[in-house]
Scaffold this motif. Structure first.
Motif, PDB file in Angstrom:
ATOM      1  N   ALA A  62      -7.013  -4.105   3.718  1.00 57.92           N
ATOM      2  CA  ALA A  62      -7.408  -4.324   2.317  1.00 57.92           C
ATOM      3  C   ALA A  62      -8.633  -5.220   2.560  1.00 57.92           C
ATOM      4  CB  ALA A  62      -5.940  -5.250   1.114  1.00 57.92           C
ATOM      5  N   ALA A  63      -9.219  -6.171   3.293  1.00 60.36           N
ATOM      6  CA  ALA A  63     -10.225  -6.491   3.660  1.00 60.36           C
ATOM      7  C   ALA A  63     -10.906  -6.470   3.971  1.00 60.36           C
ATOM      8  CB  ALA A  63      -9.938  -7.731   4.686  1.00 60.36           C
ATOM      9  N   ALA A  64     -11.349  -4.844   4.218  1.00 62.43           N
ATOM     10  CA  ALA A  64     -12.242  -3.965   4.013  1.00 62.43           C
ATOM     11  C   ALA A  64     -12.418  -3.096   2.781  1.00 62.43           C
ATOM     12  CB  ALA A  64     -12.166  -3.061   5.333  1.00 62.43           C
ATOM     13  N   THR A  65     -11.624  -3.161   2.242  1.00 58.58           N
ATOM     14  CA  THR A  65     -11.391  -2.308   0.852  1.00 58.58           C
ATOM     15  C   THR A  65     -12.420  -2.778  -0.445  1.00 58.58           C
ATOM     16  OG1 THR A  65      -9.496  -1.218   1.356  1.00 58.58           O
ATOM     17  CG2 THR A  65      -9.765  -0.929  -0.762  1.00 58.58           C
ATOM     18  N   THR A  66     -13.212  -2.133  -1.742  1.00 56.30           N
ATOM     19  CA  THR A  66     -13.718  -2.458  -2.255  1.00 56.30           C
ATOM     20  C   THR A  66     -12.700  -2.790  -3.598  1.00 56.30           C
ATOM     21  OG1 THR A  66     -13.533  -0.082  -3.475  1.00 56.30           O
ATOM     22  CG2 THR A  66     -15.785  -0.475  -2.119  1.00 56.30           C
ATOM     23  N   PRO A  67     -13.140  -3.706  -4.560  1.00 56.20           N
ATOM     24  CA  PRO A  67     -12.025  -4.469  -5.512  1.00 56.20           C
ATOM     25  C   PRO A  67     -11.202  -3.182  -6.155  1.00 56.20           C
ATOM     26  CG  PRO A  67     -13.895  -5.849  -5.578  1.00 56.20           C
ATOM     27  CD  PRO A  67     -14.071  -4.633  -4.334  1.00 56.20           C
ATOM     28  N   GLU A 121       6.697  -4.818  -2.085  1.00 57.08           N
ATOM     29  CA  GLU A 121       5.772  -5.490  -2.631  1.00 57.08           C
ATOM     30  C   GLU A 121       4.610  -6.621  -1.843  1.00 57.08           C
ATOM     31  OE1 GLU A 121       6.032  -6.713  -5.997  1.00 57.08           O
ATOM     32  OE2 GLU A 121       7.667  -5.955  -7.509  1.00 57.08           O
ATOM     33  N   THR A 122       5.010  -6.478  -0.250  1.00 59.88           N
ATOM     34  CA  THR A 122       4.336  -7.343   0.281  1.00 59.88           C
ATOM     35  C   THR A 122       2.979  -6.347   0.714  1.00 59.88           C
ATOM     36  OG1 THR A 122       5.968  -8.367   1.311  1.00 59.88           O
ATOM     37  CG2 THR A 122       3.686  -8.191   2.714  1.00 59.88           C
ATOM     38  N   LEU A 123       2.925  -5.523   0.875  1.00 56.43           N
ATOM     39  CA  LEU A 123       2.280  -4.375   0.380  1.00 56.43           C
ATOM     40  C   LEU A 123       1.518  -4.513  -0.764  1.00 56.43           C
ATOM     41  CD1 LEU A 123       1.196  -1.935   1.820  1.00 56.43           C
ATOM     42  CD2 LEU A 123       2.233  -0.220   0.602  1.00 56.43           C
ATOM     43  N   LYS A 124       2.073  -4.106  -2.145  1.00 59.52           N
ATOM     44  CA  LYS A 124       1.325  -4.707  -3.677  1.00 59.52           C
ATOM     45  C   LYS A 124       0.220  -5.727  -3.375  1.00 59.52           C
ATOM     46  CE  LYS A 124       2.164  -4.524  -8.431  1.00 59.52           C
ATOM     47  NZ  LYS A 124       3.436  -4.480  -8.986  1.00 59.52           N
ATOM     48  N   ASN A 125       1.000  -7.173  -3.220  1.00 62.60           N
ATOM     49  CA  ASN A 125       0.135  -8.098  -3.088  1.00 62.60           C
ATOM     50  C   ASN A 125      -1.243  -8.180  -2.406  1.00 62.60           C
ATOM     51  OD1 ASN A 125       2.238  -8.950  -4.941  1.00 62.60           O
ATOM     52  ND2 ASN A 125       3.720 -10.185  -3.038  1.00 62.60           N
ATOM     53  N   ALA A 126      -1.187  -7.372  -0.710  1.00 60.64           N
ATOM     54  CA  ALA A 126      -1.795  -7.470   0.126  1.00 60.64           C
ATOM     55  C   ALA A 126      -3.644  -6.679  -0.505  1.00 60.64           C
ATOM     56  CB  ALA A 126      -1.435  -6.663   1.089  1.00 60.64           C
ATOM     57  N   PHE A 127      -3.449  -5.723  -1.450  1.00 57.42           N
ATOM     58  CA  PHE A 127      -3.833  -5.402  -2.040  1.00 57.42           C
ATOM     59  C   PHE A 127      -4.326  -6.023  -3.159  1.00 57.42           C
ATOM     60  CE2 PHE A 127      -3.165  -2.320   1.175  1.00 57.42           C
ATOM     61  CZ  PHE A 127      -4.146  -1.541   1.515  1.00 57.42           C
ATOM     62  N   ALA A 128      -3.589  -6.783  -3.480  1.00 54.76           N
ATOM     63  CA  ALA A 128      -4.079  -7.655  -4.852  1.00 54.76           C
ATOM     64  C   ALA A 128      -4.309  -9.211  -4.886  1.00 54.76           C
ATOM     65  CB  ALA A 128      -2.516  -7.826  -5.563  1.00 54.76           C
ATOM     66  N   GLY A 129      -4.828  -9.321  -3.998  1.00 51.23           N
ATOM     67  CA  GLY A 129      -5.648 -10.431  -3.740  1.00 51.23           C
ATOM     68  C   GLY A 129      -7.607 -10.133  -3.971  1.00 51.23           C
ATOM     69  N   GLN A 130      -7.846 -11.301  -4.516  1.00 52.15           N
ATOM     70  CA  GLN A 130      -8.953 -11.643  -4.949  1.00 52.15           C
ATOM     71  C   GLN A 130     -10.134 -11.677  -3.856  1.00 52.15           C
ATOM     72  OE1 GLN A 130      -8.674 -10.612  -8.210  1.00 52.15           O
ATOM     73  NE2 GLN A 130      -7.062  -9.971  -7.997  1.00 52.15           N
ATOM     74  N   ASP A 131      -9.562 -12.483  -3.071  1.00 54.43           N
ATOM     75  CA  ASP A 131     -11.008 -13.148  -2.211  1.00 54.43           C
ATOM     76  C   ASP A 131     -11.330 -11.470  -1.583  1.00 54.43           C
ATOM     77  OD1 ASP A 131      -9.694 -15.180  -1.771  1.00 54.43           O
ATOM     78  OD2 ASP A 131      -8.595 -14.839  -0.400  1.00 54.43           O
ATOM     79  N   CYS A 132     -12.790 -11.622  -1.771  1.00 54.92           N
ATOM     80  CA  CYS A 132     -13.114 -10.356  -1.818  1.00 54.92           C
ATOM     81  C   CYS A 132     -14.368 -10.996  -0.391  1.00 54.92           C
ATOM     82  CB  CYS A 132     -14.138  -9.798  -2.267  1.00 54.92           C
ATOM     83  SG  CYS A 132     -15.224  -8.495  -1.968  1.00 54.92           S
ATOM     84  N   THR A 133     -14.368 -10.419   0.853  1.00 53.88           N
ATOM     85  CA  THR A 133     -15.139 -11.048   2.025  1.00 53.88           C
ATOM     86  C   THR A 133     -15.617 -10.123   3.004  1.00 53.88           C
ATOM     87  OG1 THR A 133     -13.521 -11.739   3.360  1.00 53.88           O
ATOM     88  CG2 THR A 133     -14.511 -13.480   2.291  1.00 53.88           C
ATOM     89  N   GLY A 134     -16.160 -10.028   3.767  1.00 54.66           N
ATOM     90  CA  GLY A 134     -16.725  -8.978   5.352  1.00 54.66           C
ATOM     91  C   GLY A 134     -17.207  -7.557   4.352  1.00 54.66           C
ATOM     92  N   LEU A 135     -16.111  -6.601   4.537  1.00 62.06           N
ATOM     93  CA  LEU A 135     -17.337  -5.506   4.523  1.00 62.06           C
ATOM     94  C   LEU A 135     -16.798  -5.654   2.893  1.00 62.06           C
ATOM     95  CD1 LEU A 135     -16.007  -3.066   6.557  1.00 62.06           C
ATOM     96  CD2 LEU A 135     -18.051  -4.172   6.842  1.00 62.06           C
TER      97      LEU A 135
END
Length: 258
Positions: A207-212, A238-252
């Protein structure tokens, strides 16, 4: 299996040389991966003679498979750096080949594989092959994040942006495909747990490397799976879903591939 080819080609387009690395994935990890793959390939050659692939239900073959999918001994441990990418590429090629070999297996050389039959017959092996592939993706993305973080701005060119786009596209297509396996009514509970655990464990890195935009698509997809899951599975989803629902956008996430 074009997404897997796309992921592998992307690292070449990033302008990386294929040299051995000593960091998250060590030389010993790479040697173990190669040896485990050779042993598995030899076992597959034998089982193909009787119209099958190595099975987890066979004790000897299960040892061979478990050795190949042992992430700690073949992938090492995070953090992964840019210098790890060549080694991770090679491990990823092997992981993709094994996953494809089960998904596209046919007993007749040159025959047309029945992917639905394979998905049911080899679901234990495919689930674990998919889970291992997710771990490789997560490691590759972490290493790619370090690569771009240390890349001088003047060296960020169109070829590297294209490589980043292809890498993201290929990985997200594979992650989506693996997540869709959870929909199958024929998937046994133990195999659904294997997939859910791997998806949940690797979600933060992916998720951290994925576009919004791609994050939103993943959130919607996981949400559509929830009604078919039991309480324990739903909690993991739900844990999986929440990981991708995060609003932080750093790195890639911050880097446009357009």
């Amino acid at each position: 299996m074009k997404p897997l080819v796309r992921v592998l080609a992307a690292f070449v387009w990033l302008g990386l040389s294929v040299l051995s690395a000593e960091a998250g994935i060590s030389a010993d990890n790479q040697k173990e991966s190669a040896a485990a793959f050779q042993t598995l390939d030899a076992a597959a050659r034998e089982t193909r003679k009787v119209g099958s692939m190595p099975r987890l239900s066979n004790a000897d073959q299960a040892k061979v498979l478990s050795r190949f999918w042992n992430a700690e001994s073949t992938l090492g441990n995070p953090p992964y750096r840019a210098t790890d990418i060549p080694g991770l590429m090679t491990v990823g090629e092997r992981a993709a080949l094994v996953f494809k070999s089960y998904a596209l297996f046919t007993a007749q050389p040159g025959g047309i594989p029945d992917t639905n039959v394979n998905a049911a017959a080899y679901q234990g092996e495919i689930s674990r092959a998919g889970a291992y592939l997710l771990k490789v993706f997560a490691a590759e993305l972490e290493a790619a994040t370090d690569f771009f973080a240390t890349l001088p701005k003047e060296q960020m060119n169109d070829a590297r942006r294209n490589g980043l786009r292809q890498m993201r596209l290929g990985i997200m297509q594979e992650v989506t495909g693996i997540a869709l396996m959870l929909r199958s009514p024929d998937l046994r509970p133990e195999n659904r747990r294997v997939l859910l655990d791997a998806l949940t464990d690797t979600a933060p890195s992916i998720a951290a490397a994925t576009t919004p935009l791609d994050r939103q698509a993943m959130v919607a997809q996981v949400g559509s799976l929830l009604p078919a899951l039991n309480d324990e599975e739903r909690a993991k989803a739900e844990t999986l879903k929440n990981a991708f629902a995060g609003q932080d956008c750093t790195g890639l996430c911050l880097i446009s591939d357009q």
